[in-house]
Design an enzyme around this catalytic site. Structure first.
Site, mmCIF file in Angstrom:
data_model
loop_
_atom_site.group_PDB
_atom_site.id
_atom_site.type_symbol
_atom_site.label_atom_id
_atom_site.label_comp_id
_atom_site.label_asym_id
_atom_site.label_seq_id
_atom_site.Cartn_x
_atom_site.Cartn_y
_atom_site.Cartn_z
ATOM 1 N N GLU A 44 45.908 62.960 75.705
ATOM 2 C CA GLU A 44 45.428 62.745 74.341
ATOM 3 C C GLU A 44 45.311 64.056 73.595
ATOM 4 O O GLU A 44 45.062 65.113 74.204
ATOM 5 C CB GLU A 44 44.057 62.054 74.314
ATOM 6 C CG GLU A 44 44.102 60.545 74.258
ATOM 7 C CD GLU A 44 44.141 59.927 75.634
ATOM 8 O OE1 GLU A 44 44.343 58.695 75.741
ATOM 9 O OE2 GLU A 44 43.973 60.666 76.613
ATOM 10 N N THR A 45 45.501 63.963 72.288
ATOM 11 C CA THR A 45 45.168 65.040 71.366
ATOM 12 C C THR A 45 44.123 64.489 70.406
ATOM 13 O O THR A 45 44.289 63.387 69.870
ATOM 14 C CB THR A 45 46.407 65.531 70.600
ATOM 15 O OG1 THR A 45 47.341 66.077 71.537
ATOM 16 C CG2 THR A 45 46.036 66.605 69.588
#
Length: 269
Positions: A44-45
């Site tokens: 994830e970002t």
């Protein structure tokens, strides 16, 4: 724009789960956020921006995998809170406005951060035979984890089975909204953890997630009921590995871990 890579649920670099973190003035267009997450190419970002004072939350927060936006993410929330505190952008507990409601991250004296997340509702399900074939192991029990995380939670016979699992990821895609959590009781609790898990999310572009905070909102109630204690420690036994301390508080689950920034740079595109 400054971009940071933070390893979450670990106190040392190159372990735990890496997340990209960007602090913005406002959210960018969805396609640009998705392209940045694809470029970062971690599980994830996280993208966050400050909210006006006096509201129910301090920062708005969204999470993207390389393939899609997700409704709940533990390790990237921990990573974002870590960046806010270590850069001086926010002091004390921080309230995040997210697709899963307001989530609070509280720094602790030992340097760890505690996340206050909704507890996943568990509903027992009957598994088709194809799931055992895809996993390569026979499940003992299986539960749906509800809409927030959308996983299938499966208990396997023992820790060794969890660690050695090599599932057919393409076949798993058909059996959950997000992915599959496999878990077992720790063989030796004196080693510092009470249960083990691994998480497979090929549907959203993550074959195996290194350490999954959101999965522990389902693992905490599952193992707390079986072990008779509200406070537990889970080891996610991926190649990078990481520890998540959990405390069940009814419809909320507290997740505690450390984080460390390993890369900081400038996003030019």
């Amino acid at each position: 724009m400054r971009i940071r890579i933070v390893d979450a649920f670990t106190d040392r670099p190159f372990a735990g789960n890496p997340a990209g973190v960007l602090l913005l003035d406002a959210f960018l267009a969805d396609d640009r956020l998705q392209n940045i997450a694809l470029e970062v190419n971690h599980a994830e970002t996280a993208f966050a921006h400050r909210l006006p004072a006096g509201g129910e939350a301090d920062w708005a927060l969204r999470w993207f995998t390389p393939a899609a936006e997700v409704a709940l993410c533990g390790h990237a929330t921990l990573a974002t809170a870590h960046v806010l505190h270590t850069t001086g952008a926010h002091e004390g507990p921080v309230r995040f406005a997210t697709r899963s409601g307001v989530l609070v991250a509280t720094p602790r004296e030992d340097g760890s951060i505690t996340l206050d997340f909704p507890t996943a509702p568990l509903t027992a399900v009957e598994l088709p035979a194809e799931v055992a074939v895809a996993l390569g192991a026979e499940p003992l029990t299986a539960f749906d984890t509800g809409p927030n995380i959308g996983d299938l939670l499966v208990e396997l016979p023992d820790e060794k089975t969890v660690r050695s699992l090599a599932p057919d990821l393409k076949a798993l895609v058909a059996h959950s909204e997000r992915g599959v959590i496999v878990t077992a009781r720790a063989e030796d609790p004196t080693r510092g953890y009470d249960f083990v898990s691994r998480c497979f999310f090929p549907r959203i572009g993550i074959d195996e997630d290194p350490v999954t905070g959101s999965a522990h909102t389902a693992l905490a109630p599952y193992w707390s009921e079986r072990l008779g204690r509200p406070g537990l420690t889970g080891l996610q036994a991926s190649g990078r590995s990481g520890l998540v301390r959990t405390e069940l508080r009814g419809d909320r689950t507290l997740l505690t871990g450390h984080a460390v920034t390993v890369i900081e740079g400038e996003l030019l595109a």
